[in-house]
Design an enzyme around this catalytic site. Structure first.
Site, PDB file in Angstrom:
ATOM      1  N   ASP A 158     -17.821  -3.728  -5.379  1.00 12.32           N
ATOM      2  CA  ASP A 158     -16.914  -3.433  -6.885  1.00 12.32           C
ATOM      3  C   ASP A 158     -17.563  -2.350  -7.188  1.00 12.32           C
ATOM      4  O   ASP A 158     -19.087  -2.352  -7.773  1.00 12.32           O
ATOM      5  CB  ASP A 158     -16.774  -5.081  -7.244  1.00 12.32           C
ATOM      6  CG  ASP A 158     -16.126  -5.559  -6.604  1.00 12.32           C
ATOM      7  OD1 ASP A 158     -15.084  -5.681  -5.937  1.00 12.32           O
ATOM      8  OD2 ASP A 158     -15.888  -6.958  -7.461  1.00 12.32           O
ATOM      9  N   ARG A 212     -11.678   1.785  -2.101  1.00 14.80           N
ATOM     10  CA  ARG A 212     -10.977   1.529  -3.237  1.00 14.80           C
ATOM     11  C   ARG A 212     -10.838   2.635  -3.853  1.00 14.80           C
ATOM     12  O   ARG A 212     -11.442   2.662  -4.830  1.00 14.80           O
ATOM     13  CB  ARG A 212     -10.829   0.028  -3.256  1.00 14.80           C
ATOM     14  CG  ARG A 212     -10.118  -0.559  -4.188  1.00 14.80           C
ATOM     15  CD  ARG A 212     -11.036  -1.938  -4.776  1.00 14.80           C
ATOM     16  NE  ARG A 212     -11.154  -2.758  -3.955  1.00 14.80           N
ATOM     17  CZ  ARG A 212     -12.332  -3.814  -3.992  1.00 14.80           C
ATOM     18  NH1 ARG A 212     -12.816  -3.974  -4.966  1.00 14.80           N
ATOM     19  NH2 ARG A 212     -12.781  -4.497  -2.852  1.00 14.80           N
TER      20      ARG A 212
HETATM   21  C1  FAD Z   1      -8.372  -4.968  -5.075  1.00 19.22           C
HETATM   22  C2  FAD Z   1      -8.567  -5.354  -6.708  1.00 19.22           C
HETATM   23  C3  FAD Z   1      -9.648  -5.024  -6.751  1.00 19.22           C
HETATM   24  C4  FAD Z   1      -9.918  -3.693  -8.144  1.00 19.22           C
HETATM   25  N1  FAD Z   1     -11.506  -3.917  -8.354  1.00 19.22           N
HETATM   26  C5  FAD Z   1     -12.280  -3.277  -8.954  1.00 19.22           C
HETATM   27  C6  FAD Z   1     -13.148  -3.063  -9.542  1.00 19.22           C
HETATM   28  O1  FAD Z   1     -14.459  -3.160  -8.448  1.00 19.22           O
HETATM   29  N2  FAD Z   1     -13.778  -2.310 -10.417  1.00 19.22           N
HETATM   30  C7  FAD Z   1     -12.311  -1.894 -11.648  1.00 19.22           C
HETATM   31  O2  FAD Z   1     -12.574  -1.318 -12.293  1.00 19.22           O
HETATM   32  N3  FAD Z   1     -11.767  -2.458 -11.128  1.00 19.22           N
HETATM   33  C8  FAD Z   1     -10.968  -3.556 -10.211  1.00 19.22           C
HETATM   34  N4  FAD Z   1      -9.736  -3.713 -10.391  1.00 19.22           N
HETATM   35  C9  FAD Z   1      -8.699  -3.464 -11.067  1.00 19.22           C
HETATM   36  C10 FAD Z   1      -7.779  -1.874 -11.502  1.00 19.22           C
HETATM   37  O3  FAD Z   1      -8.184  -1.477 -12.062  1.00 19.22           O
HETATM   38  C11 FAD Z   1      -6.685  -2.750 -12.337  1.00 19.22           C
HETATM   39  O4  FAD Z   1      -7.338  -2.961 -13.865  1.00 19.22           O
HETATM   40  C12 FAD Z   1      -5.495  -3.543 -12.142  1.00 19.22           C
HETATM   41  O5  FAD Z   1      -5.276  -3.068 -11.368  1.00 19.22           O
HETATM   42  C13 FAD Z   1      -4.981  -3.608 -13.271  1.00 19.22           C
HETATM   43  O6  FAD Z   1      -4.369  -1.664 -12.801  1.00 19.22           O
HETATM   44  P1  FAD Z   1      -2.761  -2.222 -11.822  1.00 19.22           P
HETATM   45  O7  FAD Z   1      -2.743  -0.182 -11.040  1.00 19.22           O
HETATM   46  O8  FAD Z   1      -2.642  -2.466 -11.117  1.00 19.22           O
HETATM   47  O9  FAD Z   1      -1.839  -1.258 -13.330  1.00 19.22           O
HETATM   48  P2  FAD Z   1      -1.186  -1.534 -14.499  1.00 19.22           P
HETATM   49  O10 FAD Z   1      -0.321  -0.306 -15.112  1.00 19.22           O
HETATM   50  O11 FAD Z   1      -2.222  -2.007 -15.183  1.00 19.22           O
HETATM   51  O12 FAD Z   1      -0.351  -2.736 -14.253  1.00 19.22           O
HETATM   52  C14 FAD Z   1       1.057  -2.854 -13.281  1.00 19.22           C
HETATM   53  C15 FAD Z   1       1.810  -3.570 -13.045  1.00 19.22           C
HETATM   54  O13 FAD Z   1       0.963  -4.203 -12.119  1.00 19.22           O
HETATM   55  C16 FAD Z   1       1.521  -5.788 -13.618  1.00 19.22           C
HETATM   56  N5  FAD Z   1      -0.026  -6.305 -13.350  1.00 19.22           N
HETATM   57  C17 FAD Z   1      -0.903  -5.194 -13.744  1.00 19.22           C
HETATM   58  N6  FAD Z   1      -2.888  -6.208 -13.569  1.00 19.22           N
HETATM   59  C18 FAD Z   1      -1.771  -7.522 -14.377  1.00 19.22           C
HETATM   60  C19 FAD Z   1      -2.245  -8.850 -14.157  1.00 19.22           C
HETATM   61  N7  FAD Z   1      -3.429  -8.339 -14.639  1.00 19.22           N
HETATM   62  N8  FAD Z   1      -1.897  -9.799 -14.996  1.00 19.22           N
HETATM   63  C20 FAD Z   1      -0.272  -9.671 -14.028  1.00 19.22           C
HETATM   64  N9  FAD Z   1       0.649  -8.638 -13.949  1.00 19.22           N
HETATM   65  C21 FAD Z   1      -0.272  -7.505 -13.947  1.00 19.22           C
HETATM   66  C22 FAD Z   1       2.072  -5.142 -14.267  1.00 19.22           C
HETATM   67  O14 FAD Z   1       3.342  -6.165 -13.713  1.00 19.22           O
HETATM   68  C23 FAD Z   1       2.160  -4.177 -14.910  1.00 19.22           C
HETATM   69  O15 FAD Z   1       3.033  -4.186 -15.029  1.00 19.22           O
HETATM   70  C24 FAD Z   1      -9.156  -3.787  -8.591  1.00 19.22           C
HETATM   71  C25 FAD Z   1      -8.006  -4.878  -8.563  1.00 19.22           C
HETATM   72  C26 FAD Z   1      -7.196  -4.604  -7.372  1.00 19.22           C
HETATM   73  C27 FAD Z   1      -6.211  -5.013  -7.101  1.00 19.22           C
END
Ligand code: FAD
Length: 306
Positions: free
Chosen positions: A132, A182
């Site tokens: 991560d 990722r």
């Molecule tokens: C498999 C995975 C591993 C990750 N690993 C890391 C990491 O190592 N380091 C790091 O900094 N970040 C990590 N993240 C988190 C990532 O950086 C984002 O903060 C998170 O995925 C939300 O961003 P998004 O791309 O979904 O877009 P957003 O613009 O945040 O969300 C898009 C849409 O997705 C849905 N959504 C998003 N988040 C949520 C939520 N929490 N609850 C409900 N609905 C939601 C909503 O419908 C929203 O409108 C990871 C995410 C995933 C999926």
């Protein structure tokens, strides 16, 4: 504003104690966290594997401050990998690891040794580890540790955060044959000097990074729930003639589960990030910060319990 406030609270031990003592917390936590023990991790892995989803399991805990805690985290991962192998689940499950949980902040060599032990156990059971990515002050350290681990375990995965200005360059560096990367937006509160601040800029950076990874020889892991970015990733995969097995989508446990199934049914590989363990507080706060509606869910649960 709200996002920064929640992320600041994620580092407050006072708020942590408050949230942990509220009786509702368990209901809210259960939406995003598999449970507290290895058994819970295995149960959820089986549930998700049923319809064809893969998982990456994360033993919760971060910012470890003592060698004892770091050893406990490493041992937790070793127990998990053994249990996955015994349950014949390593084809569906890998693990995600935070180096800060292995002691990175106070003893880099110790974190390296523990990381090496976890990667060795994963390789012995036929699965992989992804490191991560945490806040930007650890990016160089984590990428250096990744390079050391990849010398022995080339399948070790990296995470790059599109909100960081440096990430396009990191994508180019890591777009090498077999390199598992990722790509996510990024979940921490970062200053303007190092990170794009507006959603539009972060999305544009995500697409630039996606183009680099999808057109390169590595294995992209597209970690987003954003419908527009998912559609763009599907489009780029076709454009660069990537078969569905040559990349994967990744999403978080409890977030857009119906979309996870839709993508699997459309023939894509989808991996769900499944956290488990007792130290869920900072993870939960980051999920609340991502979506104000989650905060409303939290507050509604609080009111209804009174
Ligand atoms: C498999 C995975 C591993 C990750 N690993 C890391 C990491 O190592 N380091 C790091 O900094 N970040 C990590 N993240 C988190 C990532 O950086 C984002 O903060 C998170 O995925 C939300 O961003 P998004 O791309 O979904 O877009 P957003 O613009 O945040 O969300 C898009 C849409 O997705 C849905 N959504 C998003 N988040 C949520 C939520 N929490 N609850 C409900 N609905 C939601 C909503 O419908 C929203 O409108 C990871 C995410 C995933 C999926």
């Amino acid at each position: 504003m709200l996002r920064s406030a929640i992320l600041a609270a994620s580092r407050s031990s006072l708020v942590e104690r408050l949230v942990e003592t509220v009786p509702l917390s368990r209901d809210v936590v259960r939406r995003f966290v598999a449970g507290t023990g290895t058994d819970d991790a295995l149960r959820v892995t089986r549930e998700l594997a049923g319809p064809g989803l893969k998982v990456t399991l994360a033993h919760l805990g971060e910012d470890t401050s003592t060698p004892e805690q770091a050893v406990a985290t490493k041992d937790g991962y070793l127990r998990l990998l053994k249990a996955l192998a015994e349950a014949d689940l390593t084809a569906s499950a890998e693990v995600s690891l935070k180096l800060s949980a292995l002691g990175q902040r106070f003893d880099e060599k110790l974190a390296d040794e523990h990381g090496h032990a976890v990667c060795a156990a994963a390789a012995a059971t036929g699965t992989t580890v992804t490191l991560d990515m945490e806040d930007h002050q650890t990016t160089d350290q984590t990428l250096d540790a990744l390079a050391r681990l990849r010398a022995d375990f080339p399948a070790t995965g990296a995470v790059l955060q599109a909100y960081l200005r440096r990430t396009e360059g990191d994508c180019r560096e890591l777009a090498t044959p077999g390199s598992r990367v990722r790509l996510c937006k990024g979940a921490y509160a970062e200053p303007e000097s190092v990170a794009f601040q507006s959603a539009v800029e972060v999305d544009k950076s995500f697409v630039r990074c996606l183009n680099i990874l999808m057109s390169g020889p590595g294995y992209p892991m597209v970690a987003t729930h954003d419908p527009r970015l998912i559609a763009i990733a599907e489009d780029r995969a076709k454009w660069f003639r990537r078969a569905p097995g040559d990349f994967e989508f990744q999403m978080l446990y409890g977030v857009r589960p119906e979309e996870q199934l839709r993508l699997v049914q459309a023939g894509y590989q989808v991996r769900v990030y499944v956290p488990y363990g007792t130290q869920w507080y900072p993870y939960l706060m980051r999920r609340l910060a991502e979506r104000p509606a989650n905060l409303a869910f939290f507050v509604r649960a609080l009111i209804s319990k009174r």
